[in-house]
Design an enzyme around this catalytic site. Sequence first.
Site, PDB file in Angstrom:
ATOM      1  N   ASN A 190      14.197 -18.856  -7.350  1.00 26.13           N
ATOM      2  CA  ASN A 190      14.087 -17.637  -6.276  1.00 26.13           C
ATOM      3  C   ASN A 190      14.199 -18.226  -5.054  1.00 26.13           C
ATOM      4  O   ASN A 190      14.677 -18.637  -4.219  1.00 26.13           O
ATOM      5  CB  ASN A 190      15.129 -16.553  -6.228  1.00 26.13           C
ATOM      6  CG  ASN A 190      16.418 -16.565  -7.637  1.00 26.13           C
ATOM      7  OD1 ASN A 190      17.103 -17.433  -7.640  1.00 26.13           O
ATOM      8  ND2 ASN A 190      16.961 -15.531  -8.162  1.00 26.13           N
ATOM      9  N   ASP A 217      27.966 -23.665 -17.005  1.00 26.94           N
ATOM     10  CA  ASP A 217      28.033 -23.651 -15.397  1.00 26.94           C
ATOM     11  C   ASP A 217      26.590 -24.426 -15.661  1.00 26.94           C
ATOM     12  O   ASP A 217      25.882 -25.038 -14.604  1.00 26.94           O
ATOM     13  CB  ASP A 217      27.672 -22.150 -14.867  1.00 26.94           C
ATOM     14  CG  ASP A 217      26.509 -21.515 -15.582  1.00 26.94           C
ATOM     15  OD1 ASP A 217      25.332 -21.896 -16.324  1.00 26.94           O
ATOM     16  OD2 ASP A 217      26.266 -20.223 -15.229  1.00 26.94           O
ATOM     17  N   GLY A 270      19.975 -12.719  -9.494  1.00 31.70           N
ATOM     18  CA  GLY A 270      19.346 -13.230  -8.030  1.00 31.70           C
ATOM     19  C   GLY A 270      18.220 -12.355  -7.428  1.00 31.70           C
ATOM     20  O   GLY A 270      17.803 -12.904  -5.979  1.00 31.70           O
ATOM     21  N   SER A 323      18.216 -13.716 -13.069  1.00 34.68           N
ATOM     22  CA  SER A 323      18.540 -13.756 -14.095  1.00 34.68           C
ATOM     23  C   SER A 323      18.489 -14.502 -15.358  1.00 34.68           C
ATOM     24  O   SER A 323      19.487 -14.639 -15.949  1.00 34.68           O
ATOM     25  CB  SER A 323      20.247 -14.672 -13.312  1.00 34.68           C
ATOM     26  OG  SER A 323      19.008 -15.705 -13.208  1.00 34.68           O
ATOM     27  N   HIS A 334      22.938 -21.072 -16.593  1.00 30.27           N
ATOM     28  CA  HIS A 334      21.808 -20.524 -17.088  1.00 30.27           C
ATOM     29  C   HIS A 334      22.091 -20.477 -18.227  1.00 30.27           C
ATOM     30  O   HIS A 334      22.734 -20.702 -19.072  1.00 30.27           O
ATOM     31  CB  HIS A 334      22.652 -18.691 -17.185  1.00 30.27           C
ATOM     32  CG  HIS A 334      22.779 -18.488 -15.697  1.00 30.27           C
ATOM     33  ND1 HIS A 334      24.040 -19.058 -14.547  1.00 30.27           N
ATOM     34  CD2 HIS A 334      21.710 -17.613 -15.304  1.00 30.27           C
ATOM     35  CE1 HIS A 334      23.776 -17.978 -13.763  1.00 30.27           C
ATOM     36  NE2 HIS A 334      22.410 -17.517 -13.357  1.00 30.27           N
TER      37      HIS A 334
END
Length: 225
Positions: free
Chosen positions: A111, A192, A83, A46, A195
């Site tokens: 990740n 958030d 992801g 992402s 990002h």
Amino acid sequence: MKMEIWPILIVVLGVLVASCRDDPEPPAAPAEPDKSSLTIVAVGDSLTAGYGIEEGEAYPALVEKALRAEGMKVQVVNAGVSGETSSGTLARLDWVLTLDPDIVILETGANDGLRGLDTTMVRDNLEQIIDLLQQRDIVVILAGMKMVWNLGPAYTGEFNRIFPDLAAKKGLIFMPFFLQGVATDPALNRDDGIHPNPAGHRIIADNILPFVREAITVLGSKASR
């Protein structure tokens, strides 16, 4: 990066996986690359895809714009998938290769670390990806990622060594930390806190441009042999 921001970084990076789909799919295939120009493919999760912002605001588009302003005929394809883990990147590498890249910017593995996956598996996946790219004479820019000390010193140390070790072993162009100057800064990330926002992507683009220029030089040297 100063040590005191590492505890914050786990909050910033730690929910990357949760914020993205569990079943990432390859992005829609872009237009066929114009092989009269240089093709650079930005592969990643992402952070490359530009989660939550317009495609034209993500770092691959900004790199393309900057290089074209310098007079280069270049196409930068955004092949980021939200992801994605290193296993996912390896699984879709055949698709990436259909884009016929001259240069690949490889940003994957964060990740894996956040899920606590076996560092040997992460290293093996990355090495297989790099080998497959180099077998096709593609110049690879490896974007490093770092885990934080909250995951434990043994795991963190093993994970953080993967990227510089592979860069040295494979003779890659190496960007030590993809989020340098962006991670943990509220002004450079979306609401958030995870990002990068458009301003954050502008910094990523500025940071990675010298490595891209180096890759273009290496590519030119190969062509002249």
